[in-house]
Design a protein around this motif. Structure first.
Motif, PDB file in Angstrom:
ATOM      1  N   SER A   1       0.834  -1.196   0.000  1.00  0.00           N
ATOM      2  CA  SER A   1       0.000   0.000   0.000  1.00  0.00           C
ATOM      3  C   SER A   1       0.874   1.253   0.000  1.00  0.00           C
ATOM      4  N   LEU A   2       2.045   1.128   0.564  1.00  0.00           N
ATOM      5  CA  LEU A   2       2.939   2.285   0.518  1.00  0.00           C
ATOM      6  C   LEU A   2       3.443   2.521  -0.889  1.00  0.00           C
ATOM      7  N   ARG A   3       3.702   1.439  -1.620  1.00  0.00           N
ATOM      8  CA  ARG A   3       4.251   1.583  -2.978  1.00  0.00           C
ATOM      9  C   ARG A   3       3.282   2.310  -3.882  1.00  0.00           C
ATOM     10  N   GLU A   4       2.003   2.232  -3.531  1.00  0.00           N
ATOM     11  CA  GLU A   4       1.026   2.907  -4.369  1.00  0.00           C
ATOM     12  C   GLU A   4       1.161   4.427  -4.277  1.00  0.00           C
ATOM     13  N   LEU A   5       1.805   4.865  -3.222  1.00  0.00           N
ATOM     14  CA  LEU A   5       1.949   6.312  -3.056  1.00  0.00           C
ATOM     15  C   LEU A   5       3.147   6.823  -3.848  1.00  0.00           C
ATOM     16  N   LYS A   6       2.975   8.026  -4.428  1.00  0.00           N
ATOM     17  CA  LYS A   6       4.112   8.637  -5.116  1.00  0.00           C
ATOM     18  C   LYS A   6       5.052   9.228  -4.069  1.00  0.00           C
ATOM     19  N   ALA A   7       6.237   9.548  -4.514  1.00  0.00           N
ATOM     20  CA  ALA A   7       7.256  10.008  -3.567  1.00  0.00           C
ATOM     21  C   ALA A   7       6.772  11.209  -2.759  1.00  0.00           C
ATOM     22  N   GLU A   8       6.240  12.224  -3.468  1.00  0.00           N
ATOM     23  CA  GLU A   8       5.856  13.423  -2.708  1.00  0.00           C
ATOM     24  C   GLU A   8       4.630  13.181  -1.854  1.00  0.00           C
ATOM     25  N   GLN A   9       3.782  12.232  -2.318  1.00  0.00           N
ATOM     26  CA  GLN A   9       2.617  11.882  -1.511  1.00  0.00           C
ATOM     27  C   GLN A   9       3.064  11.253  -0.199  1.00  0.00           C
ATOM     28  N   LEU A  10       4.106  10.439  -0.292  1.00  0.00           N
ATOM     29  CA  LEU A  10       4.599   9.769   0.907  1.00  0.00           C
ATOM     30  C   LEU A  10       5.158  10.803   1.885  1.00  0.00           C
ATOM     31  N   THR A  11       5.911  11.761   1.311  1.00  0.00           N
ATOM     32  CA  THR A  11       6.448  12.815   2.172  1.00  0.00           C
ATOM     33  C   THR A  11       5.307  13.575   2.844  1.00  0.00           C
ATOM     34  N   ASP A  12       4.255  13.872   2.058  1.00  0.00           N
ATOM     35  CA  ASP A  12       3.098  14.566   2.628  1.00  0.00           C
ATOM     36  C   ASP A  12       2.478  13.726   3.734  1.00  0.00           C
ATOM     37  N   ALA A  13       2.417  12.428   3.497  1.00  0.00           N
ATOM     38  CA  ALA A  13       1.812  11.533   4.473  1.00  0.00           C
ATOM     39  C   ALA A  13       2.582  11.564   5.786  1.00  0.00           C
ATOM     40  N   VAL A  14       3.920  11.534   5.661  1.00  0.00           N
ATOM     41  CA  VAL A  14       4.748  11.576   6.861  1.00  0.00           C
ATOM     42  C   VAL A  14       4.522  12.893   7.584  1.00  0.00           C
ATOM     43  N   THR A  15       4.552  13.986   6.821  1.00  0.00           N
ATOM     44  CA  THR A  15       4.338  15.299   7.413  1.00  0.00           C
ATOM     45  C   THR A  15       2.984  15.352   8.093  1.00  0.00           C
ATOM     46  N   GLY A  16       1.984  14.757   7.418  1.00  0.00           N
ATOM     47  CA  GLY A  16       0.632  14.748   7.972  1.00  0.00           C
ATOM     48  C   GLY A  16       0.587  14.024   9.301  1.00  0.00           C
ATOM     49  N   CYS A  17       1.246  12.897   9.390  1.00  0.00           N
ATOM     50  CA  CYS A  17       1.237  12.139  10.639  1.00  0.00           C
ATOM     51  C   CYS A  17       1.949  12.909  11.749  1.00  0.00           C
ATOM     52  N   ILE A  18       3.062  13.542  11.384  1.00  0.00           N
ATOM     53  CA  ILE A  18       3.797  14.314  12.391  1.00  0.00           C
ATOM     54  C   ILE A  18       2.919  15.444  12.903  1.00  0.00           C
ATOM     55  N   ASP A  19       2.219  16.101  11.954  1.00  0.00           N
ATOM     56  CA  ASP A  19       1.384  17.238  12.345  1.00  0.00           C
ATOM     57  C   ASP A  19       0.241  16.770  13.238  1.00  0.00           C
ATOM     58  N   ALA A  20      -0.388  15.701  12.840  1.00  0.00           N
ATOM     59  CA  ALA A  20      -1.526  15.203  13.614  1.00  0.00           C
ATOM     60  C   ALA A  20      -1.082  14.814  15.020  1.00  0.00           C
ATOM     61  N   ALA A  21       0.086  14.191  15.107  1.00  0.00           N
ATOM     62  CA  ALA A  21       0.596  13.776  16.409  1.00  0.00           C
ATOM     63  C   ALA A  21       0.696  14.976  17.338  1.00  0.00           C
TER      64      ALA A  21
END
Lengths: 852, 603
Positions: free
Chosen positions: A379-399
């Motif tokens: 499921s991670l591979r389905e994400l594009k590189a910048e999407q993954l970075t956004d996802a990480v940023t999103g999780c950090i922000d939500a935390a």
């Protein structure tokens, strides 16, 4: 995912620009640890998760429980008692907290008291008004007060000083419904302060809402009914009003545009009208305000109104007190402390039902990973590189915005998992967020009770947070936070030490052992922080009448200037002087000495100086410039006669008056004569005395003022020779014991200088000539008179010198002849170096051969 | 040639003192720019002019400061501010924080109060309590709009040389007992460490040097996160106190640079020849020359040259320049020609410099070989060697009778006292003659010289002088071939300046500290220092050593030091250790100003 973050109570209030809903949620932060019924009390809570002050509300009937004086109590946001202190014998009008978390208490009769949260009084001052306070509208460092005679005063308490600005007359006959001040941004200028004023319906002045400032009053021409309550959002761009028809209106700050309207269907205005964040308006109705079917309603109602018609309500058992935080709202009830906040976008993206956002996918993937499910990576591979970075940023922000540490951990772990798949991911944001959360969790602990949101924390800065921990006397935590965030720990340690000193002073027993123990304890801690100043601690000790402790502490102070100023402040100038001298910092020594000079008699000062030679030198140098009288007094007291003499002599050169000159000379002589080793100087003074008298006579006789210019003996003689008074010159030289040799030189040089060649010639014939004739030749040559020189060259006694003189006059034949006559080849060789003439060289060769 | 190469290498090795200079320069410009955009009068205390010029690399301050809005530069003295109606409405004072200057400042501000000019004051190097007090006493403190400190302290003049431009340092510490300067010095050394790291070893000689070291230690403990975090660039600091040797500064100088200073005076490295230097280019005449190694290669070769070898050294320099010029005749390849053309401007400049130096050298040589100067040097040597006491004594008396300039005579008397020793009767006779010829104010000056021990009537100087001279090999009795002098004593024609000898011992780096301490102890005054550190603390591959001369140093001593430096560098380089040295002082002094500063001046 619902097990992790409950989403069922998310209340959509308004929409974002992209059409997605904006959710609000209520989070229970604390179970209150107190036993306060806020329904009976007047409550003031500081923003940024600050302390809560509770006092008896004079307007409410309370069952008397004791005969004690009423107390003011301060609690943390979690309801832990910080302190309690007796209330003054006066009626409290209202309370508020400043941005420094100091408690402002405004009494109805116009007195303002400011305390810290521990009940230490910081300030007490009066508004200077004769009438009582009717209403007050606070902002962090000031308040606008409405007085009984319908006048406004603007009071600021910056720098712990009260300043009162009187507003122009309101022009109201009846007290207005409400006033609300609106500080403009970072302003601290009272001319910038605006006040909304809503006149009473019985007032002769027409209109429903006015905007006032120091200079003018403007009718805002609002179309509403009478405005009963006004609230301004944290940003300051929107104003909410509760009108007499039960409607809540939101308008722009200038009231030109009505943004939304909501009908509460309540006749009575809510107890509190406030903002939760910048978009949502909240009305708090107390139990007694709510008309229900049941007679004894005990439930409060908190109505939250979003943009548009969205709204929600919370009911509470018992009364509530809501606090407007910049980004959210805190609701304090008897039992709980809740936060109502907007659900951050990052959180909705992850936990929102059916979210397809990258961060939601990452969270899913992480859950798979945790359950050791291999599909996680897919499921991670389905994400594009910048999407993954956004996802990480999103999780950090939500935390960052979560209150539950489990949720924080999960989100951060997901982020950590995700960033492994990001190429070249910069981990700084992740690390910073982890650090911030660790600090936040520490201060949110119920025992500390500061429920800060991340946004508030960032707004406040960690420096201020540390300050707040210090002012709560949570030194250990403050120290840990400081070291954890690489901040200076000095402040924490100093404050800790000061508190210790205060504690020991409160015991009021002068126990030396305890003092020593305390100094040792402080020193032990302070060693962790080289260069830390003991000054404040010592000063605290001194202020609390622990002089010995203060001195002991000052001993450890590394900075001399701090030691010195405080010691002087303590009246220990002698000790200050020793410290200053030890340091070698003359600035400090001067500081002490000049302070002493102001406060002590000359004799005391002189005695001190006598004992400190280094200080003495410095001070005498100063006196030499600025206080000659004191300088002399010192010399006289110390019987330093030669110094007095030199002192007089120095004055002598600055003196122009003849009689004074003589007097100073006499003073110098008398003082020299008191010492055995200054006999010569005594003679010199006497001779100077004679010389002075003579010079005075010459100046008159010869009408030449140059004689009075303080010349030396030699210069006087030269001047006499210029006047061709040889007889007088001879006799003066004799009278003043000028050695013959010296006198000859003086005369010779003067005669040449003034081109007195005839006189020189007769001088050359004098019976005695102790300097010989070589100088005659030399001086004539120097004056450019070789003709004159030749008159004396034959008379030069020493043949070698004579040869030299011949050479100087280019009389090489004579030189060679003389040398040859004396048979001195050395001299001949010397002559050879002086001439280039072949003929002379020939002669020299012949002569050398002849002698050889 | 070899020395030139060596110097080029050193420029690269030595730590970047320019950092420090740029910092001070920026601060100074910033201070003088203020208030920005307004025209102002700049009022300078004479004793900071030099420092200011050095910092701003300026030979003409009014030109340099014009862009900062300074339209008028005046000297601070006892007179009033020279102004008219059109004068700017702001005045900036740059004043040394000593009492004399501040008194003049106070008076001047007071006199100009009516004009309501905006007054800005910069105190160099630091505003002190006394200054504030004096301004209070003049009642002008409230009239000063801004009062700041301007830290013009250790100013790098060359890649290896720094000065603080403190004129009165020696007088203040030895005579007035005012150690304020010492604190300034310690502070400036702390600042230096802030740039180049904490110096692990601090050693030195003399009581004031020791005080500075103690103060530095204390200041180090006051600051929490000091320079200790920086990697130390300087391994050791040696502080030498002028008080240890007062003989050398009063001696008559004998090196090229020293002689220029002796005859004409060099002020802040600037020299304006009072004679024509060129017949070809009249523009060069009357021009001010900056005497520094950085911009003047010919000068680098000549500065330390003793007057006896001066002619030969000038010849050598000429040949070298000529050789460079001649290269153009042997250029075959295009690349070589291009390379030569690139160097041409600098060669041409060198040629012009050479012409100037030849003219100066001719003049200096003539003066140095005059009968008068030769006699001085001869008697000076007699005193150093402690021989022909009677002749020397007669010579001094004759100088007094001939009404020679007072500084010269006083220098001779001081020398006499420090070498032969002055018997009380001898001193009494001299005193009488001095007073009769130069006036009774000489008494005050003599008292000062006695208090600083430059004159010690009845002292048992001679014996000690002889023994110390022997122990430290200060005297070179015979000097056969000057060309082959292998000792620092060349600079003073057979006298090794003791401070340079001590420095030599310190920097050759062979001795352990306790052995070095033993030698240092042979000279009067306390010896202090950090003991030897374990080897691993100091990197052995490259070392930087700083020598600080407290109370001033002469050009002669500098010449000797540079010589030792080059020698030590060469030897250590053979051992595979790259060494560089930084020399720092409070002020370059010569006999005249050294003595004049001790005058019992009538204030």
């Amino acid at each position: 995912m619902t097990d992790l973050v409950p989403t069922h109570d998310w209340q959509p209030l308004g929409q974002d620009k992209d059409g997605s809903y904006t959710y609000y949620r209520k989070v229970e932060v604390y179970q209150m640890k107190w036993t306060v019924d806020i329904g009976e009390c007047m409550v003031a809570a500081a923003p940024y998760g600050g302390p809560i002050a509770v006092a008896r509300d004079p307007k409410k009937l309370v069952k008397a429980t004791s005969t004690q004086k009423p107390m003011i109590r301060t609690y943390t946001s979690s309801g832990v008692l910080i302190s309690q202190f007796p209330q003054r014998d006066a009626i409290i009008h209202s309370m508020s907290w400043t941005s420094e978390e100091l408690l402002v208490i405004l009494f109805t009769h116009g007195l303002v008291c400011i305390y810290d949260m521990h009940g230490e009084k910081q300030l007490e001052d009066s508004l200077g008004a004769q009438s009582n306070v009717l209403q007050a509208s606070y902002y962090p460092d000031g308040v606008v007060v409405l007085l009984e005679e319908n006048t406004l005063r603007h009071i600021t308490f910056e720098d712990r000083k009260l300043s009162v600005i009187v507003f122009p007359d309101l022009g109201c006959t009846t007290a207005p419904y409400t006033i609300q001040c609106r500080p403009l941004g970072e302003f601290q200028d009272s001319s910038m302060l605006q006040v909304y004023m809503s006149p009473h319906e019985n007032d002769s002045a027409k209109g429903t809402l006015f905007m006032l400032n120091k200079l003018e009053k403007v009718d805002l021409n609002t179309p509403f009914q009478h405005v009963l309550k006004v609230a301004i959002n944290p940003k300051g761009n929107l104003v909410a009003t509760f009108n007499s028809n039960g409607k809540v209106n939101v308008s722009t700050a200038n009231m030109q545009k009505n943004i939304s309207e909501f009908n509460t269907r309540s006749r009575e205005p809510p107890n509190q009208l406030l903002w939760c964040g910048n978009d949502v308006v909240v009305c708090c109705f107390l139990p007694e305000q709510i008309q229900t079917d049941k007679p004894n309603n005990t439930k409060s109602l908190v109505l939250i109104i979003g943009p548009g018609t969205d709204h929600d309500k919370y009911t509470y058992e018992g009364p509530v007190h809501a606090v407007c935080e910049g980004d959210c709202m805190r609701i304090v009830s008897n039992m709980r402390c809740d936060i109502v906040e907007r659900v951050p976008v990052s959180t909705t993206q992850i936990f929102g039902l059916g979210s397809l956002e990258p961060s939601a996918s990452l969270m899913d993937a992480y859950r798979d990973y945790e359950m050791e499910n291999a599909s996680s990576v897919n499921s991670l591979r389905e994400l594009k590189a910048e999407q993954l970075t956004d996802a990480v940023t999103g999780c950090i922000d939500a935390a960052g915005h979560e209150w539950d540490t489990n949720v924080q951990t999960k989100l951060l772990k997901a982020a950590a998992y995700g960033k492994c798949f990001c190429r070249g991911y910069e981990s700084d944001a992740f690390v910073d967020r982890c650090k911030a959360l660790r600090v936040l969790n520490a201060v949110r602990d119920p025992a500390v009770g500061i429920p800060l949101t991340l946004t508030q924390y960032e707004d406040l800065s960690h420096i201020v947070l540390i300050d707040r921990l210090i002012s709560r006397r949570l030194h250990f935590l403050a120290y840990r936070v400081s070291t954890y965030l690489d901040c200076k720990t000095e402040k924490v340690l100093v404050h800790w030490a000061c508190s210790k000193v205060q504690a020991i002073a409160r015991m009021k027993t002068n126990n030396k052992v305890a003092d020593d123990e305390l100094v040792r304890a402080i020193q032990e801690k302070f060693q962790l922080c080289p260069g830390i100043s003991y000054r404040d601690v010592a000063e605290t000790a001194f202020r609390l009448n622990k002089k010995n402790l203060a001195i002991q502490l000052l001993e450890k102070e590394p900075k001399v200037s701090d030691q010195v100023t405080l010691l002087i402040g303590m009246g220990l100038s002698e000790m200050a002087l020793v410290k200053a001298l030890d340091s070698g910092d003359t600035d400090q020594v001067y500081y002490v000495l000049l302070t002493m000079k102001k406060g002590q008699t000359d004799d005391e000062l002189i005695a001190t100086l006598h004992n400190n030679p280094a200080a003495r030198d410095l001070f005498l140098t100063y006196c030499e410039h600025q206080d000659k009288k004191l300088l002399k007094k010192y010399y006289v007291t110390m019987q330093l006669h030669h110094q007095i003499a030199f002192h007089a002599l120095r004055a002598y050169f600055n003196e122009t008056d003849f009689a004074n000159k003589l007097r100073l000379l006499a003073e110098a002589r008398d003082n020299f004569s008191k010492r055995n080793d200054r006999k010569q100087e005594v003679d010199m003074m006497n001779e100077q005395d004679k010389l002075l008298a003579k010079q005075n006579v010459y100046a008159q006789n010869k009408k030449d003022p140059r004689f009075n210019q303080g010349f030396s003996v030699a210069a006087t003689l030269r001047l006499l020779i210029f006047h061709k008074d040889f007889k007088e010159a001879d006799s003066l030289a004799k009278e003043l014991n000028v050695p013959l040799k010296m006198y000859h030189w003086i005369k010779l040089k003067a005669l040449c200088k003034y081109q007195l060649w005839a006189e020189l010639e007769s001088f050359g014939k004098a019976r005695k000539n102790p300097i010989g004739f070589a100088p005659f030749v030399e001086e004539c040559i120097k004056a450019g008179q070789s003709f004159e020189a030749k008159k004396y060259v034959h008379k030069v006694e020493d043949y070698a010198a004579r040869c030299e003189a011949y050479c100087d006059l280019s009389m090489f034949e004579d030189a060679i002849k003389t040398a040859e006559h004396e048979g001195d080849t050395g001299v001949l060789e010397a002559i050879r170096t002086r001439t280039t003439d072949a003929q002379h060289r020939q002669l020299i060769e012949t002569a050398i051969r002849k002698i050889g | 040639m070899s020395s030139a190469k060596k110097n080029d290498r050193t420029i690269d090795e030595t730590i970047k003192l320019t950092q420090l200079k740029d910092f001070i320069k920026d601060e100074t410009v910033e201070a003088l720019k203020h208030p920005e955009g307004t025209k102002k009068i700049l009022c300078l205390d004479g004793s900071v002019t030099g420092a200011l010029m050095s910092v701003l690399d300026s030979t003409d301050l009014s030109n340099t400061l014009k862009p900062l809005g300074v339209v008028d530069i005046q000297l601070l003295n006892h007179e009033k501010l020279k102004v008219d109606i059109n004068s700017p409405k702001s005045v900036v004072y740059v004043v040394r924080s000593d009492m004399t200057a501040v008194k003049m400042l106070g008076r001047r501000i007071k006199d100009d109060i009516a004009s309501s000019r905006a007054v800005y004051v910069h105190m160099v190097p630091k505003t002190t309590e006394v200054c504030l007090r004096i301004l209070d006493e003049y009642g002008v403190r409230s009239n000063i709009r801004e009062l700041n400190s301007l830290e013009l302290d250790l100013i790098p003049l060359e890649y290896d040389f720094m000065t603080m431009e403190l004129d009165t340092c020696f007088r203040e510490m030895t005579l007035d007992g005012d150690t304020t300067t010492l604190a300034h010095i310690a502070r400036s050394l702390m600042k230096f460490q802030a740039f180049f790291g904490h110096i692990p070893i601090v050693r030195g000689k003399g009581r004031f040097a020791e005080k500075v070291a103690t103060m530095m230690q204390r200041m180090g403990s006051e600051v929490s996160d000091s320079s200790k975090s920086l990697a130390p660039e300087v391994e050791a600091l040696y502080i030498f106190d002028r008080e240890v040797d007062c003989l050398t500064p009063v001696l008559f100088q004998q090196t090229y640079e020293g002689l220029i200073d002796e005859f004409y005076g060099i002020r802040h490295q600037l020299f304006t020849p009072p004679f024509d230097v060129s017949t070809e280019d009249p523009q060069l005449n009357g021009k001010t020359h900056l005497l520094t190694a950085e911009k003047d290669h010919v000068f680098t070769m000549l500065r330390g040259s003793h007057l006896k070898t001066l002619a030969a050294d000038v010849q050598r320099a000429t040949q070298e320049v000529k050789k460079q010029m001649d290269e153009r005749n042997h250029l075959d390849k295009l690349g070589d020609i291009r390379e030569f053309m690139g160097r041409l401007p600098s060669i041409t400049e060198q040629k012009a410099k050479l012409a100037v130096h030849i003219s100066i050298a001719v003049q200096v040589n003539r003066m140095a070989n005059s009968r008068e100067y030769k006699a001085l040097l001869e008697h000076q040597k007699n005193m150093i060697d402690c021989q022909r006491e009677k002749e020397v004594s007669d010579f001094i008396e004759e100088c007094i009778c001939k009404d020679n300039p007072l500084p010269k005579v006083l220098r001779l008397v001081c020398m006499f006292s420090m070498t032969f020793g002055l018997s009380p009767t001898k001193y009494q006779a001299l005193k009488t003659q001095l007073v009769q010829n130069y006036g009774i104010q000489v008494l005050l000056t003599l008292d000062n010289l006695e208090r600083t021990q430059l004159i010690q009537p009845g002292g048992k100087r001679a014996n000690m002088f002889t023994s110390v001279s022997r122990n430290l090999r200060l005297r070179m009795e015979t000097q056969k071939e000057e060309e082959k002098v292998k000792d620092i004593s060349f600079a003073y024609g057979g006298w090794a300046p003791p401070l340079v000898r001590l420095a030599e011992i310190a920097i050759t780096g062979k001795l352990q500290w306790n052995a070095m301490e033993g030698i240092f102890n042979q000279y009067p005054g306390p010896t202090f220092g950090t003991p030897d550190l374990p080897d691993d603390i100091i990197s052995s591959q490259s070392r930087v050593i700083m020598l600080f001369f407290l109370g001033g140093i002469t050009y002669g001593e500098l010449a000797a030091l540079r010589w030792v430096k080059a020698l030590a560098q060469e030897r250590l380089a053979e051992e595979g250790v790259e060494t560089s040295f930084i020399i720092a002082t409070t002020k370059v002094v010569n006999g005249v100003n050294f003595v004049e500063k001790l005058y019992g001046a009538v204030r």
